[in-house]
Design an enzyme around this catalytic site. Structure first.
Site, PDB file in Angstrom:
ATOM      1  N   ASP A 130       1.958   0.192   6.841  1.00 17.31           N
ATOM      2  CA  ASP A 130       3.124   0.736   6.135  1.00 17.31           C
ATOM      3  C   ASP A 130       3.785   1.847   6.948  1.00 17.31           C
ATOM      4  OD1 ASP A 130       4.907   1.088   4.064  1.00 17.31           O
ATOM      5  OD2 ASP A 130       3.386   1.449   2.530  1.00 17.31           O
ATOM      6  N   ASP A 159       9.861  -3.899  -1.680  1.00 19.87           N
ATOM      7  CA  ASP A 159       9.031  -3.421  -2.795  1.00 19.87           C
ATOM      8  C   ASP A 159       9.514  -3.998  -4.113  1.00 19.87           C
ATOM      9  OD1 ASP A 159       7.375  -1.971  -1.250  1.00 19.87           O
ATOM     10  OD2 ASP A 159       8.140   0.001  -1.810  1.00 19.87           O
TER      11      ASP A 159
HETATM   12  C1  DGJ Z   1       5.264   1.380   0.152  1.00 20.09           C
HETATM   13  C2  DGJ Z   1       4.964  -0.083   0.195  1.00 20.09           C
HETATM   14  O1  DGJ Z   1       6.122  -0.818   0.414  1.00 20.09           O
HETATM   15  C3  DGJ Z   1       4.265  -0.487  -1.083  1.00 20.09           C
HETATM   16  O2  DGJ Z   1       4.064  -1.866  -1.101  1.00 20.09           O
HETATM   17  C4  DGJ Z   1       2.973   0.260  -1.165  1.00 20.09           C
HETATM   18  O3  DGJ Z   1       2.123  -0.131  -0.141  1.00 20.09           O
HETATM   19  C5  DGJ Z   1       3.232   1.748  -1.102  1.00 20.09           C
HETATM   20  N1  DGJ Z   1       4.059   2.103   0.022  1.00 20.09           N
HETATM   21  C6  DGJ Z   1       1.949   2.509  -1.047  1.00 20.09           C
HETATM   22  O4  DGJ Z   1       2.133   3.848  -0.851  1.00 20.09           O
END
Ligand code: DGJ
Length: 790
Positions: free
Chosen positions: A478, A548
């Site tokens: 991430d 997301d």
């Molecule tokens: C952002 C990501 O896009 C999410 O899927 C998740 O992993 C969160 N960060 C976790 O902090």
């Protein structure tokens, strides 16, 4: 295949395209043509088009070349100061403070295959035909060379290009702009298609007519960003999804980038792509070289769809790690939307157990597993497990998950540092920030200075140990904030403008080392969703968490837009919670699946809160996905209706042998008294007879409200509110939606079209009526059937 005519014309050909370059009398390199393939011949001079009389106040390049101005010449490399007033693709400051350069033809070299580009992501030859051309240009006055590097991927209709600047003996130079691509088209009848977006709304398609002036896409965020993806499509104004000419360009780079389209006063169109020149410079000492990232370009005369399929092909064959090419990707359960930071080992094991029962193959522990990380304010940088949550460590947890028959996957965010962390206490100077300013924060965190090799070595050591301890099979990498306070304590003062690019080089170095040492780990990149969904990352990590946003209504836009360039094999897509955590919209479990299954499927919701209805539906979905996984991950993709232009998204995948296909049909809002529809399918074999059948999916009868008693064979009292019987019945009764079966030839399905069942119009019920509703959907599966000859 590359032809060279009289040592001054280069004809680069792929199966269906031609790209022609000419060395002019002045020794500049002119772009003559890019487009549909034309036959080779000894002389392409007829394609060179320039004025022969004076053009008003245009400046002459030189006395010797009368009435010749670079401003009206179509060029392969452009500079400032010798009569071209458009945006230069290369701009250098010399030690004598002059900024004028003039690169003329020096020599060329052609070879089979393609060289690796060290330190940067790049395409590679892979059991296909690739030929490369290097043209060397030279500025004699300043003693600097430029190498234009082209590779021709014959079978893919793709040409790549990058440039290398090689300093001679004269002294230090400062590069302030070095675009990888410069191409000048001799007309301006184009639309420009780009992908714009932001968090939870990535990859929306926008199209505009090109007019005089300069249009830029770019990023200054140290990530390619979801604002404007490093992708541009130039399409002729009458081009559609299936017909007409268009060009696609994309930069293999994950940081600050720039793309531009400039229409000049003389109606020529210049396209450039490369590292963003904003806040960039690079010092080259004598004999040193600077390599730019690569651009992939493709031309299609089969419309935008043809361009997308060319991109999909080259990405699947010549970009993502060979080890993962055409390999079955696991069906996963992810803990993020299921538990966020609130979990312990027991809770995770309960989730994993249900995931296994439902048929999933991998359990991914997302954010929150490391020391003190109970919210997003702390601990980034300290890559050791939180013993309060995981008393048996990653190893203990992973072993138990493996014993259930599931692989173990883990989330990390290596490029970041929390101020509240042991790492920050030890190395505050490793964060990107200025000494004399309070830093700005994104998600409460700072970015690590990836230009510093000590940071890279630390991360390599920490991550390797974590991956080994956890017997990790999958990593979600991430990256959740964009840069501010741009300053490196590691770089010398006069090299601060190199930070953005050196950050990328450091990151790529780390990824390369991990990819090599952990080749069995499947890496998925993520940056708050699709904030770094680009070709650069795909070279190291074959898949990306596209957004997301797991709401199917939003996801159909995001996935439709992403498909312009990125194949399904790269696109992470999960079934999320209900209502959606991003838009609070209620969605059926079937619609959530129907969208997510066109990609790399996962389930990211609290599996222990599911109703019986949902569990039963999920089991069927998982069965369907596993059965058709190859098609859904690697099938040839066709777009049929755009959610950016209509009330629907409709798309389909077809197997390579054309014997199977799956169609996804998604509706935004329900219309009243909906007219009958026709869907013209694509990519099928005309002569094949197909059996088409809608996927058996279930509807929660709760959706019928009071009308429930018109549908089910027993009597339910609703009392206007959801009573206990209503709830029990709707949670358990699997009401099967309409099932449509059609036997039809490919030509008929493509040209006359599929006639889907009528939609519910408020008057009649039955199994030949589709209850679609708002954000409802269907999936149709087609299989070739043998027809007995009479
Ligand atoms: C952002 C990501 O896009 C999410 O899927 C998740 O992993 C969160 N960060 C976790 O902090």
């Amino acid at each position: 295949m590359i032809y060279v005519n009289n040592n001054n014309e280069f004809h680069l050909t792929t199966a269906n395209t031609s790209y022609i370059i000419k060395v002019l009398e002045s020794n500049h390199l002119s772009h003559l043509y890019y487009g549909r393939k034309i036959r080779n011949r000894d002389d392409f001079s007829n394609l060179y088009h320039n004025y022969v009389t004076p053009v008003g106040n245009e400046t002459n390049y030189s006395k010797k070349h009368e009435h010749y101005s670079l401003n009206t010449t179509t060029l392969e490399l452009s500079t400032y100061g010798k009569s071209d007033y458009r945006e230069p693709s290369l701009h250098i400051e010399f030690s004598d403070n002059s900024r004028v350069s003039d690169f003329l033809f020096h020599s060329y070299n052609i070879y089979e295959g393609k060289k690796d580009i060290e330190g940067l992501p790049h395409t590679f030859q892979n059991e296909d035909t690739v030929t490369s051309l290097e043209i060397k240009l030279y500025d004699q006055v300043m003693d600097v060379y430029v190498l234009l590097q082209y590779s021709v991927f014959y079978d893919r209709d793709v040409i790549t290009r990058s440039i290398k600047i090689i300093n001679g003996e004269s002294g230090r130079i400062k590069i302030v702009k070095a675009m990888s691509l410069n191409i000048d088209f001799d007309n301006c009848d184009y639309d420009l298609i780009t992908l714009e977006g932001k968090w939870i709304r990535e990859k929306h398609i926008q199209k505009q007519r090109l007019n005089k002036g300069v249009y830029y896409i770019n990023s200054k965020k140290f990530t390619s960003s979801s604002d404007l993806n490093p992708f541009m499509c130039l399409s002729e104004t009458d081009t559609t999804e299936d017909y007409g000419s268009c060009y696609g360009f994309s930069l293999l780079y994950s940081g600050n980038h720039q793309g531009l389209a400039e229409v000049s006063p003389h109606n020529q169109t210049r396209v450039q792509m490369g590292i963003n020149p904003f806040d960039f410079s690079w010092l080259l000492d004598k004999k040193e070289e600077f390599q730019t990232p690569e651009v992939i370009m493709t031309y299609s005369n089969n419309g935008i769809g043809g361009m997308s399929r060319n991109f999909h092909d080259v990405i699947n064959h010549n970009l993502i790690p060979v080890r993962w090419q055409f390999r079955k990707r696991p069906l996963l359960a992810n803990s993020w939307e299921a538990a966020y930071f609130d979990f312990n080992e027991k809770k995770l094991l309960r989730l994993a157990k249900t995931a296994k029962e439902l048929g999933m193959e991998l359990f991914v522990l997302d954010d929150g597993w490391f020391k003190g990380r109970n919210d997003d304010t702390t601990s980034l940088g300290d890559w050791v497990e939180d013993r309060k949550k995981l008393p048996n460590g990653l190893e203990g947890l992973s072993n138990k998950i493996n014993e259930m028959g599931l692989g173990f996957g883990l989330w990390v965010e290596p490029e970041m540092i929390s101020q509240e962390s042991d790492l920050y206490k030890r190395h505050p100077s490793w964060a990107i920030k200025l000494e004399n300013r309070e830093p700005s924060f994104g998600r409460n965190q700072l970015m690590l200075d990836m230009s510093n090799p000590n940071v890279i070595n630390y991360l390599y050591k920490q991550l390797s140990s974590v991956f080994r301890r956890g017997k990790v099979k999958y990593v979600k990498w991430d990256m959740n904030r964009c840069v501010t306070d741009v300053y490196s304590s590691y770089l010398p003062k006069h090299r601060q403008k190199e930070l953005a690019h050196r950050y990328m080089l450091g990151l790529y170095d780390l990824l390369n080392r991990l990819k090599t040492d952990f080749e069995d780990i499947l890496f998925e990149s993520c940056a708050s969703g699709g904030n770094r969904y680009d070709l650069g990352m795909l070279y190291y990590m074959p898949q990306t968490w596209a957004s997301d946003n797991t709401d199917p209504g939003e996801r159909m836009n995001i996935q439709y837009g992403s498909s312009l360039i990125y194949p399904l094999s790269t696109l992470g897509a999960h079934v999320g919670s209900n209502p959606s955590h991003q838009v609070l919209r209620q969605n059926s479990i079937e619609s959530r699946f129907n969208v997510a299954c066109f990609g790399l499927l996962g389930y990211e919701l609290n599996l222990n809160n599911l109703s019986n209805f949902e569990k039963k539906a999920i089991k069927k979905q998982v069965e369907f996905y596993k059965k058709h996984r190859k098609l859904l991950q690697y099938g040839t993709f066709y777009r049929i209706k755009s959610p950016f232009e209509t009330n629907y998204a409709i798309w389909m995948v077809v197997s390579k042998d054309k014997e199977e296909a799956i169609v996804g049909y998604y509706q935004k809002l329900q219309e009243s008294n909906k007219s009958l529809e026709t869907i013209k399918l694509k990519g099928l074999e005309e002569q094949y007879m197909y059996h088409l059948e809608s996927r058996a999916q279930f509807m929660n009868i709760e959706r019928f409200g009071e009308l429930i008693n018109d549908y089910v064979p027993f009597n339910v009292k609703t009392n206007g509110v959801r009573g206990i019987i209503h709830k029990t019945v709707s949670d358990n009764y699997m009401y099967k939606n309409d099932v449509q079966k059609v036997d039809e030839y490919g030509d008929s399905l493509m040209y006359a079209g599929l006639k889907p069942l009528q939609q519910f119009n408020g008057a009649g019920f039955g199994d030949q009526v589709r209850y679609i509703g708002d954000f409802g959907s269907r999936i149709y599966y087609l299989k070739k059937v043998e027809v007995m000859e009479e």
